[in-house]
Design an enzyme around this catalytic site. Structure first.
Site, PDB file in Angstrom:
ATOM      1  N   SER A 177       0.833  -1.200   0.000  1.00  0.00           N
ATOM      2  CA  SER A 177       0.000   0.000   0.000  1.00  0.00           C
ATOM      3  C   SER A 177       0.874   1.258   0.000  1.00  0.00           C
ATOM      4  O   SER A 177       1.682   1.441  -0.910  1.00  0.00           O
ATOM      5  CB  SER A 177      -0.953  -0.034   1.194  1.00  0.00           C
ATOM      6  OG  SER A 177      -2.005   0.892   1.035  1.00  0.00           O
ATOM      7  N   ASP A 256      -9.360  -5.277  -5.044  1.00  0.00           N
ATOM      8  CA  ASP A 256      -8.698  -4.137  -4.403  1.00  0.00           C
ATOM      9  C   ASP A 256      -9.051  -2.847  -5.138  1.00  0.00           C
ATOM     10  O   ASP A 256      -9.007  -2.795  -6.380  1.00  0.00           O
ATOM     11  CB  ASP A 256      -7.182  -4.363  -4.426  1.00  0.00           C
ATOM     12  CG  ASP A 256      -6.400  -3.279  -3.698  1.00  0.00           C
ATOM     13  OD1 ASP A 256      -7.020  -2.404  -3.075  1.00  0.00           O
ATOM     14  OD2 ASP A 256      -5.161  -3.333  -3.771  1.00  0.00           O
ATOM     15  N   HIS A 288      -7.824  -5.427  -0.598  1.00  0.00           N
ATOM     16  CA  HIS A 288      -6.576  -4.736  -0.310  1.00  0.00           C
ATOM     17  C   HIS A 288      -5.863  -5.320   0.913  1.00  0.00           C
ATOM     18  O   HIS A 288      -6.419  -5.392   2.004  1.00  0.00           O
ATOM     19  CB  HIS A 288      -6.882  -3.257  -0.080  1.00  0.00           C
ATOM     20  CG  HIS A 288      -5.670  -2.387   0.012  1.00  0.00           C
ATOM     21  ND1 HIS A 288      -4.793  -2.224  -1.051  1.00  0.00           N
ATOM     22  CD2 HIS A 288      -5.175  -1.627   1.017  1.00  0.00           C
ATOM     23  CE1 HIS A 288      -3.832  -1.399  -0.692  1.00  0.00           C
ATOM     24  NE2 HIS A 288      -4.038  -1.030   0.557  1.00  0.00           N
TER      25      HIS A 288
END
Length: 318
Positions: A177, A256, A288
């Site tokens: 991320s 995601d 995610h």
């Protein structure tokens, strides 16, 4: 309502909010309160050797602002051939998460064991305690510090695990991320600035990376931004063409919200003129960063296996 601003909890009313973001609120008095999730990745645990994997774990201070959790695989106890180093940058939207959390400790312990690498998980400055670009600078400092262990003139601040067991010609940088976003800037800088000694970033591993042109949240967190197309959030073609590593592995999740951003990164990197090789793996039916919580999921195990293959393949080709 009670909200946590990194480590401090505050109480305020909805009427006190002047601006609302997905990850934090800005109050009328100027304070910023992070909406920290009540999940294991927000809970810090002390270092403790992993009896399951045999990995040794300790925390170190790199400078006044940067610390790290270091993982030594069990095979290093007897010395022998030096092993690659995996510098990892945790996610959390630049304002949450910790290298000292349950989930990241478990993940890096597993990676160190299965891949036979020394892992260095960086604890960097989070918004709003430290505004962006502090996170980028902290992680760049950590990479330079790591690379400096190969410099004969660097003595003060060395870590014995890294000095005695790390092959600094085989550094891998990785993150998920926001951490994946930060890793891109590390590889960009490594392509422009030589690392100390013989140190080299061989590969980069991005897990569900966070890129978002004109990202309103990031622009607020980084008051010194370069506008909607800031190259840290919309990678510039010239930066991609000169990435300071030979190989890149990118993971995306089918469900995601950042899936398209990851695919676009691979596409733009492939056509940039960069001379390295890039691989893409999609985690089917996954959201995610699912692998941190659902670490026994088949797709989570597949991530670990693909990382191991990615790192070991480089050694086989040397």
């Amino acid at each position: 309502m009670d909200y946590t601003n990194n480590t401090v909890t505050y109480t305020y009313k909805d009427d006190d909010i002047s601006e609302n973001f997905y990850f934090f609120n800005v109050l009328k008095d100027g304070r910023v309160h992070v909406l920290a999730p009540d999940t294991p990745d927000a809970v810090k645990i002390p270092p403790s050797d992993d009896v399951t994997t045999g990995v040794k774990i300790k925390d170190i201070s790199i400078n006044d602002d940067v610390s790290a959790r270091v993982f030594l695989p069990p095979s290093r106890d007897g010395g022998g051939e030096k092993v690659p180093v995996f510098l990892y940058v945790h996610g959390g939207a630049f304002c949450m998460g910790s290298a000292f959390s349950v989930e990241y400790t478990r993940f890096l312990s597993t990676i160190s064991k299965e891949c036979g690498v020394i892992s260095v998980s960086v604890e960097y400055g989070l918004f709003p305690t430290r505004l962006i670009p502090a996170c980028y600078e902290d992680c760049w400092f950590a990479l330079q510090w790591l690379a400096s262990h190969g410099d004969l003139n660097f003595n003060e601040g060395q870590d014995p695990w890294i000095k005695d067991h790390a092959d600094l010609t085989r550094i891998f940088v990785g993150g998920d991320s926001a951490g994946g976003n930060i890793c891109h800037t590390l590889a960009t800088r490594a392509g422009k600035l030589a690392l100390p000694g013989r140190a080299k970033v061989e590969g980069m591993i991005l897990i569900h990376p966070y890129f978002h042109e004109n990202d309103r949240i990031w622009l607020y967190m980084c008051p010194t931004n370069d506008g909607p197309q800031d190259p840290r959030m919309k990678p510039a073609a010239e930066d991609l063409a000169n990435l300071g590593c030979d190989r890149v592995l990118v993971f995306i999740g089918e469900k995601d919200f950042l899936r398209d951003a990851g695919k676009m990164y691979v596409k733009e990197l492939s056509k940039s003129g960069w001379k390295g090789s890039v691989e893409l793996m999609e985690n089917l039916d996954k959201e995610h960063c699912f692998y941190l919580g659902n670490y026994l999921d088949e797709e989570a195990i597949a991530i670990n296996e693909r990382i191991k293959l990615f790192i070991r393949r480089g050694k086989a080709n040397m």
